[in-house]
Design an enzyme around this catalytic site. Structure first.
Site, PDB file in Angstrom:
ATOM      1  N   PRO A   1       0.811  -1.219   0.000  1.00 45.67           N
ATOM      2  CA  PRO A   1       0.000   0.000   0.000  1.00 45.67           C
ATOM      3  C   PRO A   1       0.845   1.271   0.000  1.00 45.67           C
ATOM      4  O   PRO A   1       1.796   1.401   0.778  1.00 45.67           O
ATOM      5  CB  PRO A   1      -0.810  -0.109   1.297  1.00 45.67           C
ATOM      6  N   CYS A   2       0.504   2.190  -0.899  1.00 46.35           N
ATOM      7  CA  CYS A   2       1.128   3.523  -0.916  1.00 46.35           C
ATOM      8  C   CYS A   2       0.428   4.438   0.074  1.00 46.35           C
ATOM      9  O   CYS A   2       1.071   5.184   0.806  1.00 46.35           O
ATOM     10  CB  CYS A   2       1.059   4.121  -2.317  1.00 46.35           C
ATOM     11  N   ASN A   3      -0.901   4.388   0.090  1.00 46.48           N
ATOM     12  CA  ASN A   3      -1.670   5.130   1.086  1.00 46.48           C
ATOM     13  C   ASN A   3      -1.774   4.257   2.329  1.00 46.48           C
ATOM     14  O   ASN A   3      -2.159   3.083   2.244  1.00 46.48           O
ATOM     15  CB  ASN A   3      -3.054   5.452   0.539  1.00 46.48           C
TER      16      ASN A   3
END
Length: 344
Positions: free
Chosen positions: A151-153
């Site tokens: 996950p980036c967020n």
């Protein structure tokens, strides 16, 4: 902290391109050279429900952005559905069946709790609550793990402002400006924000995205950056180029009938079964169904007939709907390209 403010996603993209061109520093990444804003960067959206980017230079795929946001809101992590829209999505799965870090699955299933409903109930009961954190990062699952889909967020914070509106702050470890932040993410998260606001029974406030590494891939998007950076600094201002601000399009409400439970049920059923029998939610019937039918025609139909057939399906949407206009323009661009290729 570098802060970029805009009315909406359409105005944010050229403003972000200008800021990257002016202040970005060249760095290397695992995906090639990038321009990166030094230090953390915050994007501030004043009107989050104006979430569609219309710049033809960007050629964003509104079909994918809308339907992927529904897939997320349904809490799914399967590869099959998003790959049926954009086949290249399958390359981001480790096993070809599921996505490791699918946001929607983490919102609603991964932690054995529906975080979306829990947050909405808490903020409905106590508008001044400051404890509503939605998690997407799971350290045992993500830290040091060799996956294609980390996950980036990582987290989102929800609170209600002095007028009772729902504000949202999303924290992001690293984000590409074009495909990520002001591409898919501004649709995914503002749809989530609008849905939670509906569950609470309040209006949508503002959206902040705080990105620790805000960057642009030079090999992919340097030309786009140069084009839109010039637009951002034009003498007329971005408002003159914004279909929202000019009144040419309007945001399409996610819940025009104000029944989030029915929307959630019908949307899940439609994604699972592809059927409309028994579906009564207005957004599903009047937006999702014609959009999916138009997309099916574009993917399976024969040119040039499929272009007009897709437009006929899209005509079922409200005349000034941002999703209708964006999808029609996307179809138009493909027809122009087809006619150039075939000498029509």
């Amino acid at each position: 902290m570098h802060v970029i403010r805009a009315r909406n996603a359409h105005q944010m993209l050229p403003e972000a391109m200008y800021q990257l061109k002016q202040f970005g520093v060249r760095r290397e990444s695992r995906n090639g050279p990038v321009l990166r804003i030094p230090g953390p960067c915050t994007l501030v959206y004043e009107r989050p429900t104006e979430r569609v980017v219309f710049w033809p230079e960007r050629d964003a795929n509104p079909f994918f952005h809308l339907l992927e946001s529904m897939w997320m809101l349904a809490g799914r992590n399967d590869v099959a559905y998003p790959a049926s829209i954009v086949s290249s999505m399958a390359q981001f799965s480790d096993n070809g069946r599921e996505f490791h870090g699918a946001y929607g699955y983490r919102w609603r299933n991964h932690f054995h709790i529906d975080q979306v409903l829990t947050i909405a109930l808490a903020l409905k009961a106590n508008p001044d609550c400051r404890r509503q954190v939605l998690a997407m990062w799971d350290a045992p699952e993500d830290l040091g793990v060799n996956s294609k889909d980390i996950p980036c967020n990582t987290h989102a914070y929800f609170s209600r402002d002095e007028n009772g509106r729902l504000d949202m702050t999303v924290c992001n470890r690293s984000n590409d400006a074009v495909w990520g932040a002001v591409g898919a993410n501004c649709v995914h998260f503002t749809v989530l924000q609008e849905f939670i606001a509906a569950l609470i029974g309040c209006e949508v406030g503002r959206y902040w995205q705080v990105t620790n590494n805000f960057h642009l891939y030079l090999d992919k998007h340097e030309s786009l950056m140069n084009q839109l950076a010039d637009v951002a600094q034009g003498s007329e201002g971005l408002g003159a180029c914004d279909p929202y601000e000019c009144g040419l399009v309007t945001p399409t409400p996610l819940l025009p009938a104000g029944n989030p439970e029915r929307f959630d049920r019908d949307m899940r059923f439609f994604l699972d079964e592809g059927m409309t029998l028994g579906i009564t939610d207005q957004f599903v019937r009047k937006v999702l169904v014609p959009v999916v039918l138009a997309l099916m025609v574009m993917k399976r139909g024969e040119a040039p007939r499929k272009f007009e057939s897709a437009r006929l399906h899209l005509a079922a949407l409200p005349e000034k709907s941002d999703w209708r206009i964006a999808c029609e323009q996307w179809v138009d661009r493909r027809q122009v390209n087809w006619e150039k290729k075939h000498g029509s």
